[in-house]
Design a protein around this motif. Structure first.
Motif, PDB file in Angstrom:
ATOM      1  N   VAL A   1       0.854  -1.185   0.000  1.00 14.22           N
ATOM      2  CA  VAL A   1       0.000   0.000   0.000  1.00 14.22           C
ATOM      3  C   VAL A   1       0.890   1.235   0.000  1.00 14.22           C
ATOM      4  CG1 VAL A   1      -1.778   1.238   1.272  1.00 14.22           C
ATOM      5  CG2 VAL A   1      -1.802  -1.256   1.221  1.00 14.22           C
TER       6      VAL A   1
ATOM      7  N   PHE B   1      -1.453   6.770   0.841  1.00 17.19           N
ATOM      8  CA  PHE B   1      -2.753   6.135   1.044  1.00 17.19           C
ATOM      9  C   PHE B   1      -2.859   5.653   2.492  1.00 17.19           C
ATOM     10  CE2 PHE B   1      -5.801   2.712   1.202  1.00 17.19           C
ATOM     11  CZ  PHE B   1      -6.830   3.148   0.379  1.00 17.19           C
ATOM     12  N   ALA B   2      -1.807   4.995   2.975  1.00 18.26           N
ATOM     13  CA  ALA B   2      -1.814   4.455   4.339  1.00 18.26           C
ATOM     14  C   ALA B   2      -1.969   5.563   5.373  1.00 18.26           C
ATOM     15  CB  ALA B   2      -0.541   3.660   4.595  1.00 18.26           C
TER      16      ALA B   2
ATOM     17  N   ALA C   1      -5.785   0.674   4.808  1.00 19.36           N
ATOM     18  CA  ALA C   1      -4.428   0.204   4.522  1.00 19.36           C
ATOM     19  C   ALA C   1      -4.138  -1.089   5.287  1.00 19.36           C
ATOM     20  CB  ALA C   1      -3.412   1.278   4.869  1.00 19.36           C
TER      21      ALA C   1
ATOM     22  N   ALA D   1      -6.020  -3.758   3.551  1.00 23.71           N
ATOM     23  CA  ALA D   1      -5.416  -4.035   2.240  1.00 23.71           C
ATOM     24  C   ALA D   1      -4.178  -4.924   2.353  1.00 23.71           C
ATOM     25  CB  ALA D   1      -5.066  -2.727   1.541  1.00 23.71           C
ATOM     26  N   GLN D   2      -3.486  -4.871   3.488  1.00 22.20           N
ATOM     27  CA  GLN D   2      -2.308  -5.716   3.679  1.00 22.20           C
ATOM     28  C   GLN D   2      -2.655  -7.207   3.587  1.00 22.20           C
ATOM     29  OE1 GLN D   2       0.805  -4.636   3.762  1.00 22.20           O
ATOM     30  NE2 GLN D   2       0.032  -2.549   3.587  1.00 22.20           N
TER      31      GLN D   2
ATOM     32  N   ALA E   1      -2.981  -7.090  -4.880  1.00 20.52           N
ATOM     33  CA  ALA E   1      -3.127  -5.925  -5.748  1.00 20.52           C
ATOM     34  C   ALA E   1      -3.519  -6.360  -7.157  1.00 20.52           C
ATOM     35  CB  ALA E   1      -1.830  -5.130  -5.781  1.00 20.52           C
TER      36      ALA E   1
ATOM     37  N   LEU F   1      -7.162   1.996  -4.488  1.00 20.60           N
ATOM     38  CA  LEU F   1      -5.963   2.739  -4.094  1.00 20.60           C
ATOM     39  C   LEU F   1      -5.769   3.976  -4.964  1.00 20.60           C
ATOM     40  CD1 LEU F   1      -3.395  -0.173  -3.597  1.00 20.60           C
ATOM     41  CD2 LEU F   1      -4.820   0.942  -1.861  1.00 20.60           C
TER      42      LEU F   1
ATOM     43  N   TYR G   1     -14.297   1.578  -1.170  1.00 26.05           N
ATOM     44  CA  TYR G   1     -14.229   0.145  -1.438  1.00 26.05           C
ATOM     45  C   TYR G   1     -15.567  -0.317  -1.977  1.00 26.05           C
ATOM     46  CZ  TYR G   1     -16.042   0.070   3.382  1.00 26.05           C
ATOM     47  OH  TYR G   1     -16.757   0.303   4.530  1.00 26.05           O
TER      48      TYR G   1
ATOM     49  N   VAL H   1      -7.068  -3.372  -4.445  1.00 28.18           N
ATOM     50  CA  VAL H   1      -6.604  -4.527  -3.682  1.00 28.18           C
ATOM     51  C   VAL H   1      -7.819  -5.386  -3.399  1.00 28.18           C
ATOM     52  CG1 VAL H   1      -5.599  -5.338  -1.514  1.00 28.18           C
ATOM     53  CG2 VAL H   1      -4.668  -3.309  -2.643  1.00 28.18           C
TER      54      VAL H   1
END
Length: 147
Positions: free
Chosen positions: A4, A8-9, A16, A19-20, A24, A47, A74, A98
């Motif tokens: 990320v 963005f994070a 974020a 998303a981890q 992607a 993202l 999202y 993501v």
């Protein structure tokens, strides 16, 4: 695991962290990310880029525009129950998303219950938006029949 971008994070720390847990994916302008009616089992975090969310309704299959998504939004959350997708999502420009599968989302919700409330609020807003779009479709006159 998805990488990320730091800006963005910093702006969207909860997304974020979620998303981890995902993978992607790059989209080109015009690519369909989700198709109405398909099986749902993942949430997609935007993202970068821009998406449009739309569906079809009525005997004429008229298109309903539900909205647009910007980075930090999202989509796909309403399909996390495994049911059919209720809308299609298309990239309006080159975009990075993501994909987080259902298990990843559920694990994250257990770790961050505050995000569960945020997710619930998003679902309720989407239902209201869909209802509003349907009401406007019902109020709009049908296109004249072609001979």
């Amino acid at each position: 695991m998805a990488l990320v971008p730091a800006p963005f994070a910093a702006q969207f720390p909860q997304l974020a962290a979620l998303a981890q847990r995902g993978i992607a994916r790059s989209l080109n302008a015009g690519d369909l990310l989700l198709r109405e009616g398909d099986h749902g089992d993942a949430l997609y975090i935007l993202l970068s880029g821009r998406l449009r969310v739309f569906g079809r309704s009525g005997p004429e299959e008229r298109e309903l525009l539900y909205g647009h998504c910007e980075p930090g939004d999202y989509v796909g959350e309403m399909g996390l129950d495994g049911g059919p997708r209720i809308a299609s999502v298309q990239a309006l420009e080159a975009s990075e998303v993501v994909c987080v599968n259902r298990e990843g989302v559920l694990d994250y919700l257990r770790e961050d219950p505050a995000f569960a409330l945020s997710l619930l609020g998003k679902v309720m807003r989407r239902i209201r938006s869909t209802q509003s779009a349907l009401k406007s479709l019902q109020a709009a006159p049908a296109a004249p029949a072609r001979v």
